[in-house]
Design a protein around this motif. Sequence first.
Motif, mmCIF file in Angstrom:
data_model
loop_
_atom_site.group_PDB
_atom_site.id
_atom_site.type_symbol
_atom_site.label_atom_id
_atom_site.label_comp_id
_atom_site.label_asym_id
_atom_site.label_seq_id
_atom_site.Cartn_x
_atom_site.Cartn_y
_atom_site.Cartn_z
ATOM 1 N N SER A 28 0.822 -1.202 0.000
ATOM 2 C CA SER A 28 0.000 0.000 0.000
ATOM 3 C C SER A 28 0.861 1.259 0.000
ATOM 4 O O SER A 28 1.826 1.360 0.774
ATOM 5 N N ILE A 29 0.498 2.204 -0.853
ATOM 6 C CA ILE A 29 1.223 3.474 -0.924
ATOM 7 C C ILE A 29 0.266 4.655 -0.798
ATOM 8 O O ILE A 29 0.639 5.802 -0.991
ATOM 9 N N ASN A 30 -0.973 4.325 -0.490
ATOM 10 C CA ASN A 30 -2.030 5.321 -0.497
ATOM 11 C C ASN A 30 -1.690 6.562 0.313
ATOM 12 O O ASN A 30 -1.259 6.426 1.475
ATOM 13 N N TRP A 32 0.067 8.293 -2.013
ATOM 14 C CA TRP A 32 1.267 8.931 -2.560
ATOM 15 C C TRP A 32 1.674 8.364 -3.918
ATOM 16 O O TRP A 32 2.698 7.682 -4.063
ATOM 17 N N LYS A 50 -1.098 12.659 -5.643
ATOM 18 C CA LYS A 50 -1.962 12.040 -4.617
ATOM 19 C C LYS A 50 -3.066 11.232 -5.267
ATOM 20 O O LYS A 50 -4.231 11.311 -4.880
ATOM 21 N N GLN A 90 5.677 6.147 -7.038
ATOM 22 C CA GLN A 90 5.270 6.201 -5.631
ATOM 23 C C GLN A 90 6.251 7.070 -4.852
ATOM 24 O O GLN A 90 7.471 7.007 -5.071
ATOM 25 N N SER A 92 5.673 7.286 -1.373
ATOM 26 C CA SER A 92 5.261 6.903 -0.025
ATOM 27 C C SER A 92 6.454 6.637 0.871
ATOM 28 O O SER A 92 6.460 7.024 2.046
ATOM 29 N N SER A 93 7.454 5.933 0.341
ATOM 30 C CA SER A 93 8.623 5.617 1.145
ATOM 31 C C SER A 93 9.854 5.498 0.255
ATOM 32 O O SER A 93 9.747 5.210 -0.950
ATOM 33 N N TRP A 96 12.064 6.191 -3.557
ATOM 34 C CA TRP A 96 10.948 6.466 -4.446
ATOM 35 C C TRP A 96 11.161 5.660 -5.732
ATOM 36 O O TRP A 96 12.292 5.556 -6.222
#
Lengths: 107, 122
Positions: A28-30, A32, A50, A90, A92-93, A96
């Motif tokens: 999950s990257i929600n 981002w 987003k 993504q 998110s973390s 990238w």
Amino acid sequence: DIQMTQSPSTLSASVGDRVTITCRASQSINPWLAWYQQKPGKAPKFLIYKASYLETGVSSRFSGSGSGAEFTLTISSLQPDDFATYYCQQYSSYPWTFGQGTKVEIK
Amino acid sequence: EVQLVDSGGGLVQPGGSLRLSCEASGFPFSAYWMSWVRQAPGKGLEWVANIQKDGSEIYYVDSVRGRFTVSRDNAKNSLYLQMNSLRAEDTAVYYCARAPLSGSRPGAFDFWGQGTTVTVSS
């Protein structure tokens, strides 16, 4: 690392077609997730952030949707200027990561 | 008008060094995270590094950590990438990109430089 997988890798379509590109993340990257358009020899152009927010000045025929780990980019009515390669990314973390790209070709 | 101008690319031998620059204009440079992204010939995009507004936070992709150093000079509105111990697989077009804040974290890349080409070959 989060792996981003786009499908299809190549898409043949005609002017006026509705086109959908899918991007799947390995977790999950929600929310981002961004989408970019790139033409040969040019820098990428920012389209969506987003997951579903259209960047200012980008045509409303582009839209993004999805959540969690599965996202889509839709072009509602393909125009000649839209033939290009599209990348999801993504943020998110770290690190990238980008999808491998989807080339939209003229049918 | 926001502008990012990349420069410094060229041909370098394996093991050599190169310093890329990105000159920014048209926005308050010191208020933005900045990034480097590269694209090998015929390949996709690869994020390389991020640097926080004042340089206090820096992140790298594993493949360049320890060889590349990202830095910035906010007084000169400039971003840099010092590349050492270059390898053939570092051959790519290197783009600087702006990453505006999304809440308290850096967001996606809203503006890109035109890119500068680095070729690592003997």
